[in-house]
Design a protein around this motif. Sequence first.
Motif, mmCIF file in Angstrom:
data_model
loop_
_atom_site.group_PDB
_atom_site.id
_atom_site.type_symbol
_atom_site.label_atom_id
_atom_site.label_comp_id
_atom_site.label_asym_id
_atom_site.label_seq_id
_atom_site.Cartn_x
_atom_site.Cartn_y
_atom_site.Cartn_z
ATOM 1 N N PRO A 132 0.822 -1.224 0.000
ATOM 2 C CA PRO A 132 0.000 0.000 0.000
ATOM 3 C C PRO A 132 0.849 1.265 0.000
ATOM 4 O O PRO A 132 0.549 2.233 -0.702
ATOM 5 N N LEU A 192 -7.632 -13.239 10.151
ATOM 6 C CA LEU A 192 -6.972 -12.763 8.948
ATOM 7 C C LEU A 192 -6.865 -13.907 7.938
ATOM 8 O O LEU A 192 -6.524 -15.023 8.301
ATOM 9 N N PRO A 247 -12.399 -4.179 9.850
ATOM 10 C CA PRO A 247 -11.984 -5.201 10.815
ATOM 11 C C PRO A 247 -12.400 -6.610 10.374
ATOM 12 O O PRO A 247 -13.432 -6.784 9.739
ATOM 13 N N GLN A 248 -11.556 -7.584 10.687
ATOM 14 C CA GLN A 248 -11.841 -8.984 10.398
ATOM 15 C C GLN A 248 -11.555 -9.759 11.673
ATOM 16 O O GLN A 248 -10.571 -9.459 12.353
ATOM 17 N N THR A 249 -12.375 -10.751 11.991
ATOM 18 C CA THR A 249 -12.088 -11.496 13.212
ATOM 19 C C THR A 249 -10.890 -12.404 13.000
ATOM 20 O O THR A 249 -10.116 -12.649 13.915
ATOM 21 N N CYS A 277 -4.211 -9.990 3.600
ATOM 22 C CA CYS A 277 -3.761 -10.481 4.900
ATOM 23 C C CYS A 277 -3.297 -9.339 5.818
ATOM 24 O O CYS A 277 -2.862 -9.579 6.931
ATOM 25 N N LEU A 278 -3.409 -8.094 5.349
ATOM 26 C CA LEU A 278 -3.053 -6.958 6.200
ATOM 27 C C LEU A 278 -4.193 -6.642 7.163
ATOM 28 O O LEU A 278 -5.329 -6.488 6.731
ATOM 29 N N PRO A 279 -3.919 -6.561 8.462
ATOM 30 C CA PRO A 279 -4.975 -6.086 9.349
ATOM 31 C C PRO A 279 -5.295 -4.632 8.990
ATOM 32 O O PRO A 279 -4.402 -3.888 8.598
ATOM 33 N N SER A 280 -6.549 -4.261 9.083
ATOM 34 C CA SER A 280 -6.940 -2.929 8.637
ATOM 35 C C SER A 280 -7.772 -2.241 9.711
ATOM 36 O O SER A 280 -8.536 -2.873 10.423
ATOM 37 N N LEU A 281 -7.602 -0.932 9.803
ATOM 38 C CA LEU A 281 -8.395 -0.185 10.782
ATOM 39 C C LEU A 281 -9.831 -0.009 10.295
ATOM 40 O O LEU A 281 -10.778 -0.094 11.060
ATOM 41 N N SER A 282 -9.984 0.215 8.992
ATOM 42 C CA SER A 282 -11.322 0.528 8.488
ATOM 43 C C SER A 282 -12.155 -0.720 8.188
ATOM 44 O O SER A 282 -13.373 -0.653 8.172
#
Lengths: 245, 275
Positions: free
Chosen positions: B213, B264, B260-262, B253-258
């Motif tokens: 990104p 990854l 959310p995924q329980t 696979c990037l955790p994201s602030l906008s």
Amino acid sequence: MISVQDLVVRFGPVEAVRGVTFAVGEGQSFGIVGESGSGKSTVLRALAGLNDDWSGRMTIGGVALGPKRGRAFFRRVQMVFQDPYGSLHPRQTIDRALSEPLIVHGIGDADRRIRQALAEVALPSSVRFRFPHQLSGGQRQRVAIARALMCEPEVLLLDEPTSALDVSVQAEVLNLLADLQDRRKLTYVMVSHNLAVIAHLCPQLGVMQGGEMVEMLSASDLRAGRVSHPHTADLRRLSTELEEA
Amino acid sequence: MKVEIDNLTISFPSPQGMRAAVRGVSLTLGAEKLGIVGESGSGKSLTARALLRLLPGSAVVRADKLNFDGIDILKASERDMRAIRGRRAGLILQDPKYALNPIMTAGAQIAEAWQNQRKASRKEAMQAAIDLLAQVQIRDPKRVAESYPHELSGGMGQRVMIAMMLAPDPELLIADEPTSALDASVQAEILRLMEDLVSRRGMGLMLISHDLPLVSHFCDRVVVMYAGQVMEELQAGELVRAKHPYTRGLLECLPSLSHPQTRLPVMSRDPAWLA
């Protein structure tokens, strides 16, 4: 489970941590974010007993922590560092690295425990007699996590556990940490500079700047942008700006 | 200035025979910003270093074409290479702590790079160094010029590196993970600075990073590498339209602030990618 009150850590004349207070419930995760030099790792290291010159009050499981920690403390609290290559002895096999905590704490049944620990962090049993340099970065971090879990602690202190890893491996390690917490009811304190990583694993977090915890908030407030301190807003903006690219 | 790489292969000897770390990479770069993204071991740094012939002695490099502005790097003499390295093409490395000389002041190092190809007095060179430090937006260039690397912060050190690489007016800047050792706020500043300087001087930029990104934010085009091969080439703005499962995997696979995924998603690597 963990409570930290008015923690001050000094390095000579410098106050690296200036009055930090937070609490973590049993089986919960608390995250600390901040930039380099904000004092976030120092808080963790003081909790782990790696910094002697601190004042304030810290308790883990109701027991007040003194300047020196005994063996019983390390049985309950273990730490995982950023760089697994630096935290594993380069000339000792994985088997040796995993046996050592058992020997130190006088826990028997080493063979079964080591096999179980490797299985738990999803490593093949073939890595057991290899050396750290023969493993990939992600495998090494799994070994470091397995080692921390050998003496069945209740608390894991995680200092940037995924910062040295590729993003695909980071996802695997974060999933592993979530699974382990579920299975073993572990309490986590995790430090990272990456807001998204912290928010993923920790429902509650604190933001540090210049040795102070300038804001404490929930991950959902952070995601929704309900922040009050400008530094939190800055960090959040930097993190979301790139996501939206 | 044009960089042309066609079918580049870099191999290293191993107990099992020669092993290729870069396999059939082709790319071109003009006065534009090209990002090369990949995970560790993908061969992104080797590709860039092959261009400056900065590979370990054991490396075997083969290519149908490996040209810098018409100069064949595979055939060039060491003297020709010295005219490119640090003059026509600069290299910025990850950690200024290791890349700068610890026992020379920042100013002296920049002055040396500036004097490298010019006949000028030491005083002129020092003045040029201070000018360059001002160009990389250092507020107190005189003080920084007199400082030693250990007296500077990471972001400051990286600015000094950039000033040093800009001193000989190069045509190409290769930046290998230039901001990975820096805080997010400093990271953005340094990249914006590099982008600005490169555009203003009409230089080419090759930005190597593991951070997809980030790179797509600052480059015109992005090449995604995996296990020594190019998986996909994208216009930077089209990241969301990436087709290759490896590129998609890297993003997902990037955790994201906008978002959310329980849990990854974990990447499953298909051997067919390397066919």
